[in-house]
Design a protein around this motif. Structure first.
Motif, short mmCIF file in Angstrom:
data_model
loop_
_atom_site.label_atom_id
_atom_site.label_comp_id
_atom_site.label_asym_id
_atom_site.label_seq_id
_atom_site.Cartn_x
_atom_site.Cartn_y
_atom_site.Cartn_z
N UNK A 1 0.75 -1.15 0.36
CA UNK A 1 -0.07 -0.20 -0.04
C UNK A 1 0.72 1.20 0.11
N UNK A 2 0.47 2.21 -0.93
CA UNK A 2 1.33 3.65 -0.94
C UNK A 2 3.07 3.05 -1.31
N UNK A 3 4.09 3.40 -0.52
CA UNK A 3 4.44 3.95 -0.56
C UNK A 3 5.85 3.79 0.48
N UNK A 4 6.11 2.27 0.91
CA UNK A 4 6.48 1.92 2.39
C UNK A 4 8.29 2.51 2.37
N UNK A 5 8.43 2.80 1.20
CA UNK A 5 10.28 3.24 1.47
C UNK A 5 10.46 4.86 2.12
N UNK A 6 9.08 5.58 2.27
CA UNK A 6 9.22 6.69 2.39
C UNK A 6 8.51 7.21 3.97
N UNK A 7 9.51 8.23 4.24
CA UNK A 7 8.30 8.30 5.74
C UNK A 7 9.02 9.50 6.47
N UNK A 8 8.55 10.27 6.92
CA UNK A 8 8.70 11.38 7.69
C UNK A 8 8.17 11.75 8.94
N UNK A 9 8.79 13.01 9.67
CA UNK A 9 8.84 12.81 10.86
C UNK A 9 8.78 14.61 11.30
N UNK A 10 7.41 14.70 11.94
CA UNK A 10 6.68 16.20 11.75
C UNK A 10 7.88 16.28 13.39
N UNK A 11 8.43 17.61 13.17
CA UNK A 11 9.51 18.27 14.09
C UNK A 11 10.81 17.76 14.32
N UNK A 12 10.87 16.68 13.08
CA UNK A 12 11.71 15.74 13.45
C UNK A 12 13.55 16.06 13.49
N UNK A 13 13.72 17.56 12.77
CA UNK A 13 15.04 18.24 12.74
C UNK A 13 14.95 19.55 14.23
#
Length: 389
Positions: free
Chosen positions: A177-189
């Motif tokens: 489902x979708x693209x599991x090789x792309x992720x995000x981290x809100x306020x991760x930096x």
């Protein structure tokens, strides 16, 4: 509009007592007022920005750990070398050949640094796999420095990934489902070095930049600033920029002056455009985009090729002899169907909206409508910019 009001006042005094004519005149004035209200003005802050306001791209290379066997394979030498380098910082010396783990993935980390970001502010980051990892679900990003185009470190990123997809495979079956090789981290930096935006140019003036370059719009912007804030201080430099000479009494309160510029109302000019996306079959056009007189004939020819594969199984193979086996027989059929009637549309001084509506009534598909629009543009009958995406 003031001149119209004076003329109407004089006519009202002259036509006093003539109720029918007064009523007709009232309708005419209402129509003029509606025409004036139809031209909607937009704030300058919605049309562009001041020079110096821009986001800066940051990028970094890091590792995502904690994957459940879905990380990079052992053939990915870059990932194993990165793991070896990371462990050496903690006093553990291992060669890349001694590392055998599929719980780690090499990734690139992207973020945008706002010109008003200060030390300690958080940035949203995007994490993308650059190896052969199957999924980043459940992983956590190790501390990753984010660098700008100048090579300096401006932020540090880390945190657990949020992945809006999944991929599971077993015994040759794959569910994704979708693209599991792309992720995000809100306020991760976290910002480590802040930037200072320079709103003034070398001459100490402000420059307002339009998002969409247009000579008519930029001229209206300069005229609005000169008429409402400071006479003769704004000058259009080109189709996208207006240079503003700050008055002496406004230099010590620059923020207030810029605020008033942003909230000025300007009516932007609009170019006639038709945007077509062939991949999704989407057409977006202004309802008043004109087309010349044109006749369109649209037919429909369908060709269908179907193949049916059957297995020919011999009976009593043991009695038939050696070399006898099952054979695959393919039966191919070609069907050609053509509609008896073709759609015909005659457009006389119509708009694109009228044309699309007419083609839809004769059950023309969206992709055929796109082909018709391209043909009309090639014939020189479409007076708009045709953008194919």
């Amino acid at each position: 509009m003031e001149q119209i009001a004076d003329v109407v006042g004089a006519m009202m005094r002259y036509l006093k007592g003539r109720s029918a004519l007064v009523g007709l005149l009232f309708c005419f004035v209402s129509f003029l007022s509606m025409g004036q209200a139809a031209a909607e003005a937009i704030r300058l802050k919605d049309l562009g920005r001041f020079s110096g306001w821009r986001e800066n791209a940051l990028v970094g290379y890091g590792l995502v750990t904690g994957l459940a066997g879905t990380g990079d394979s052992l053939t990915n030498k870059a990932t194993r070398q990165s793991i070896s380098n990371m462990l050496s910082q903690f006093g553990l010396t291992l060669t890349p050949d001694q590392i055998a783990s599929r719980n780690v993935a090499a990734v690139m980390v992207n973020a945008n640094l706002s010109p008003f970001a200060r030390v300690g502010d958080g940035l949203d980051i995007t994490v993308t796999s650059i190896g052969d990892a199957r999924s980043l679900v459940g992983g956590a990003l190790m501390v990753t420095p984010l660098k700008g185009p100048d090579g300096k470190i401006y932020a540090l990123a880390q945190g657990a990934l949020s992945v809006g997809g999944y991929k599971y495979d077993a015994a040759g079956n794959v569910v994704q489902k979708n693209h599991p090789t792309v992720g995000s981290v809100p306020n991760g930096a976290t910002v480590e070095v802040s930037l200072r935006s320079e709103n003034l140019n070398r001459d100490g003036n402000l420059t307002f930049l339009l998002t969409s370059a247009d000579y008519t719009t930029v001229s209206r912007v300069a005229n609005a600033i000169n008429a409402n804030l400071c006479r003769g201080c704004a000058k259009a430099e080109d189709a996208a920029s207006v240079e503003i000479n700050i008055p002496n009494d406004q230099k010590h309160k620059l923020i207030d002056f810029m605020t008033r510029i942003e909230n000025l109302q300007v009516e932007p000019d609009r170019r006639a455009r038709v945007v077509v996306n062939e991949r999704t079959g989407t057409i977006v056009a202004g309802g008043d985009v004109k087309i010349d007189k044109v006749a369109i004939s649209q037919g429909d020819l369908r060709v269908t090729i179907s193949t049916e594969n059957t297995a020919s199984q011999p009976i009593l193979v043991s009695q038939t002899g050696e070399g006898v086996r099952t054979a695959i027989v393919s039966n191919t059929r070609v069907d050609v169907s053509e509609l008896n009637e073709s759609g015909f549309v005659a457009a006389n001084n119509n708009t694109v909206a009228d044309l699309v509506q007419s083609l839809t009534k004769i059950k023309t598909s969206t992709r055929d409508i796109i082909s018709v629009l391209r043909a009309i543009k090639a014939a020189g009958a479409l007076h708009a910019e045709l953008i194919i995406q």
